[in-house]
Design a protein around this motif. Structure first.
Motif, PDB file in Angstrom:
ATOM      1  N   ASP A  61       0.833  -1.204   0.000  1.00  0.00           N
ATOM      2  CA  ASP A  61       0.000   0.000   0.000  1.00  0.00           C
ATOM      3  C   ASP A  61       0.866   1.251   0.000  1.00  0.00           C
ATOM      4  OD1 ASP A  61      -2.665  -1.318   0.365  1.00  0.00           O
ATOM      5  OD2 ASP A  61      -1.733  -1.982   2.235  1.00  0.00           O
ATOM      6  N   LEU A  62       2.036   1.163   0.626  1.00  0.00           N
ATOM      7  CA  LEU A  62       2.955   2.283   0.713  1.00  0.00           C
ATOM      8  C   LEU A  62       4.328   1.848   0.220  1.00  0.00           C
ATOM      9  CD1 LEU A  62       2.052   3.528   4.319  1.00  0.00           C
ATOM     10  CD2 LEU A  62       1.144   4.391   2.153  1.00  0.00           C
ATOM     11  N   ILE A  63       5.066   2.793  -0.335  1.00  0.00           N
ATOM     12  CA  ILE A  63       6.413   2.502  -0.849  1.00  0.00           C
ATOM     13  C   ILE A  63       7.364   3.563  -0.317  1.00  0.00           C
ATOM     14  CG2 ILE A  63       7.839   2.223  -2.905  1.00  0.00           C
ATOM     15  CD1 ILE A  63       5.300   1.390  -4.385  1.00  0.00           C
ATOM     16  N   VAL A  64       8.517   3.135   0.143  1.00  0.00           N
ATOM     17  CA  VAL A  64       9.517   4.036   0.705  1.00  0.00           C
ATOM     18  C   VAL A  64      10.671   4.167  -0.277  1.00  0.00           C
ATOM     19  CG1 VAL A  64      10.995   4.550   2.675  1.00  0.00           C
ATOM     20  CG2 VAL A  64       8.900   3.202   2.999  1.00  0.00           C
ATOM     21  N   THR A  65      10.971   5.402  -0.675  1.00  0.00           N
ATOM     22  CA  THR A  65      12.114   5.686  -1.542  1.00  0.00           C
ATOM     23  C   THR A  65      13.074   6.602  -0.799  1.00  0.00           C
ATOM     24  OG1 THR A  65      11.172   7.693  -2.524  1.00  0.00           O
ATOM     25  CG2 THR A  65      10.574   5.592  -3.544  1.00  0.00           C
ATOM     26  N   SER A  66      14.224   6.842  -1.394  1.00  0.00           N
ATOM     27  CA  SER A  66      15.123   7.844  -0.820  1.00  0.00           C
ATOM     28  C   SER A  66      14.458   9.220  -0.908  1.00  0.00           C
ATOM     29  CB  SER A  66      16.465   7.838  -1.548  1.00  0.00           C
ATOM     30  OG  SER A  66      16.279   7.991  -2.949  1.00  0.00           O
ATOM     31  N   GLY A  67      14.853  10.127  -0.026  1.00  0.00           N
ATOM     32  CA  GLY A  67      14.099  11.352   0.191  1.00  0.00           C
ATOM     33  C   GLY A  67      13.931  12.253  -1.007  1.00  0.00           C
ATOM     34  N   ASP A  68      14.911  12.326  -1.887  1.00  0.00           N
ATOM     35  CA  ASP A  68      14.850  13.261  -3.008  1.00  0.00           C
ATOM     36  C   ASP A  68      14.386  12.606  -4.309  1.00  0.00           C
ATOM     37  OD1 ASP A  68      17.029  11.652  -3.262  1.00  0.00           O
ATOM     38  OD2 ASP A  68      18.445  13.239  -3.806  1.00  0.00           O
ATOM     39  N   SER A  69      13.913  11.383  -4.257  1.00  0.00           N
ATOM     40  CA  SER A  69      13.519  10.665  -5.474  1.00  0.00           C
ATOM     41  C   SER A  69      12.084  10.992  -5.852  1.00  0.00           C
ATOM     42  CB  SER A  69      13.660   9.146  -5.274  1.00  0.00           C
ATOM     43  OG  SER A  69      14.996   8.813  -4.968  1.00  0.00           O
ATOM     44  N   SER A  71      11.006   9.407  -8.742  1.00  0.00           N
ATOM     45  CA  SER A  71      10.708   8.202  -9.512  1.00  0.00           C
ATOM     46  C   SER A  71      11.299   7.010  -8.772  1.00  0.00           C
ATOM     47  CB  SER A  71      11.297   8.306 -10.920  1.00  0.00           C
ATOM     48  OG  SER A  71      11.122   7.097 -11.633  1.00  0.00           O
ATOM     49  N   PHE A  72      10.588   5.897  -8.776  1.00  0.00           N
ATOM     50  CA  PHE A  72      11.042   4.761  -7.974  1.00  0.00           C
ATOM     51  C   PHE A  72      12.383   4.225  -8.453  1.00  0.00           C
ATOM     52  CE2 PHE A  72       9.186   2.417 -11.469  1.00  0.00           C
ATOM     53  CZ  PHE A  72       9.921   1.246 -11.530  1.00  0.00           C
ATOM     54  N   ASP A  73      12.666   4.328  -9.760  1.00  0.00           N
ATOM     55  CA  ASP A  73      13.921   3.789 -10.278  1.00  0.00           C
ATOM     56  C   ASP A  73      15.108   4.704  -9.967  1.00  0.00           C
ATOM     57  OD1 ASP A  73      12.848   5.703 -12.032  1.00  0.00           O
ATOM     58  OD2 ASP A  73      14.027   4.935 -13.705  1.00  0.00           O
ATOM     59  N   ALA A  74      14.839   5.917  -9.440  1.00  0.00           N
ATOM     60  CA  ALA A  74      15.917   6.828  -9.062  1.00  0.00           C
ATOM     61  C   ALA A  74      16.254   6.732  -7.580  1.00  0.00           C
ATOM     62  CB  ALA A  74      15.540   8.267  -9.416  1.00  0.00           C
ATOM     63  N   SER A  75      15.554   5.863  -6.856  1.00  0.00           N
ATOM     64  CA  SER A  75      15.815   5.723  -5.431  1.00  0.00           C
ATOM     65  C   SER A  75      17.188   5.103  -5.194  1.00  0.00           C
ATOM     66  CB  SER A  75      14.729   4.858  -4.784  1.00  0.00           C
ATOM     67  OG  SER A  75      14.939   4.729  -3.396  1.00  0.00           O
ATOM     68  N   VAL A  76      17.868   5.605  -4.171  1.00  0.00           N
ATOM     69  CA  VAL A  76      19.185   5.069  -3.812  1.00  0.00           C
ATOM     70  C   VAL A  76      19.077   4.375  -2.455  1.00  0.00           C
ATOM     71  CG1 VAL A  76      20.435   6.773  -5.177  1.00  0.00           C
ATOM     72  CG2 VAL A  76      19.871   7.289  -2.801  1.00  0.00           C
ATOM     73  N   ASP A  77      20.226   3.943  -1.945  1.00  0.00           N
ATOM     74  CA  ASP A  77      20.274   3.116  -0.731  1.00  0.00           C
ATOM     75  C   ASP A  77      19.548   3.769   0.445  1.00  0.00           C
ATOM     76  OD1 ASP A  77      21.103   1.048   0.993  1.00  0.00           O
ATOM     77  OD2 ASP A  77      22.714   2.333   1.713  1.00  0.00           O
ATOM     78  N   ILE A  78      18.670   2.994   1.095  1.00  0.00           N
ATOM     79  CA  ILE A  78      18.003   3.408   2.330  1.00  0.00           C
ATOM     80  C   ILE A  78      18.566   2.550   3.453  1.00  0.00           C
ATOM     81  CG2 ILE A  78      15.802   3.665   3.533  1.00  0.00           C
ATOM     82  CD1 ILE A  78      14.458   3.712   0.772  1.00  0.00           C
TER      83      ILE A  78
END
Length: 380
Positions: A61-69, A71-78
């Protein structure tokens, strides 16, 4: 003796019905140009849908990405130390990492780039795919077992269940085929989390976390609480559909594919304007003598203009119907050939309005010829 009443039919509609062949070309031009424009948009958003299919199909239901992303494919290491913040919320039912890994698929002399998607074997995990049956998920418990989309089987050189190949020089065996996950570049390969680690998935890299809440109606409130509790941590919590829309907008604006499809749709629109305006203008000019007769009999110019405008509106509406029927047939044909195509309703409504405006402007432009003419000369 009582008068018998008959339903009133406007002159514009009666003319269209009687001389339908005269307007058929305008309707066809309008409908086909609209279909070309809508098909371009549909293919573009169909490609976007293939990129986000793993998110759409997940139980999250929810998705966590890096703070400045955005787009999901631009997310970096959390960092994993933040996961505890998600679990402490009373509405959260499950949290799991959504990893992925690039792979080099080898089958004989065939080499294909693949994107590996690790799946949890726990039925309650948010990284489970909703459309993958339980029996196929159970088959992934075998070490080295993978699933592929049936539409990618030929590309990967797989003829039947049980065929083997290599990913990153590790032997894998195809234990089943799924549908709805065809990739537009290489291929998706699904494996258990244990198999994925052997094939290259790195647990230390956490691009996304997927969260399932106990009550989906509480997803928005849970998102807000988790973001409020971030306290400067380098992550952002999204509702699934919001992240998908944001990703699509980023790809639409920033990607070359979005610009190319958008330009081709614009060209189709310009062609539609030119062809439709000329064919509709020709149809109106062909009935110029009939309109001149009405004008010579004293019918006001405003009434004649209303007749032509109504005809243009009817031509536009029928052209829209032709476009929508054609779009449905194109979607059926695309399904047969496993081509992703999607018609977002805002784009469909916009195309309909464009066609109606083009038809209306073409009709108004054509009626100007009537004002510049001498009715007595047209009647000779």
């Amino acid at each position: 003796m009582s008068k018998q009443s008959f339903p009133k039919v406007s002159i514009a509609r009666r003319t269209l019905i009687y001389d339908w062949r005269r307007y058929a070309a305008a309707v066809a031009a309008l409908g086909l140009s609209g279909l070309l424009m809508l098909a371009q948009i549909g293919l573009l958003f169909g490609q976007f849908a293939t990129f986000t299919v793993t998110l759409r199909q997940s139980n999250a239901d929810l998705i966590v990405t890096s703070g400045d992303s955005l787009s999901f494919d631009a997310s970096v290491d959390i960092p994993e130390r933040y996961v505890g913040r998600f679990w402490v919320d009373p509405a959260v039912q499950g949290v799991d990492r959504q990893g992925q890994f690039g792979g080099d698929w080898r089958k004989g002399s065939r080499r294909v780039p693949v994107l590996g998607i690790p799946l949890s074997l726990d039925p309650a995990s948010p990284v489970r795919m909703q459309s993958i049956p339980q029996n196929l998920m159970a088959a992934l418990s075998e070490p080295g077992a993978v699933l592929i989309d049936e539409a990618d089987a030929r590309k990967l050189g797989i003829n039947r269940i049980g065929d083997t190949a290599e990913i990153n020089r590790q032997r894998v065996r195809v234990v089943g085929f799924i549908s709805g996950f065809r990739s537009s570049w290489g291929a998706f390969v699904f494996a258990s989390q244990a198999t994925a680690r052997l094939l290259g998935d790195d647990d230390r890299s956490n691009p996304l976390y997927l969260i399932q809440v106990k009550d989906p109606r509480e997803a928005e409130a849970t998102r807000d609480r988790l973001n409020a509790n971030a306290l400067g941590a380098p992550y952002r919590v999204w509702e699934k559909h919001d992240l998908i829309k944001s990703s699509e907008m980023v790809w639409l604006i920033d990607s070359g594919a979005g610009a190319s499809f958008g330009f081709s749709a614009f060209v189709a629109f310009l062609v539609g304007i030119g062809v439709t305006s000329q064919t509709l203008r020709g149809a109106v000019l062909a009935q110029l003598k009939e309109l001149a007769s009405l004008r010579a009999l004293g019918v006001p110019a405003s009434k004649l203009r209303a007749i032509v405008v109504e005809q243009a509106i009817w031509v536009g509406l029928v052209g829209i119907a032709v476009m929508l029927v054609g779009a449905g047939l194109v979607q059926i044909l695309a399904g047969v050939f496993k081509v992703a195509i999607a018609y977002p309703w805002p784009a469909s409504v916009t195309c309909c309005l464009f066609l109606l405006i083009v038809a209306l402007l073409s009709g108004v432009h054509a009626v100007r010829a009537l004002y510049r003419s001498n009715p007595t000369e047209l009647l000779l």
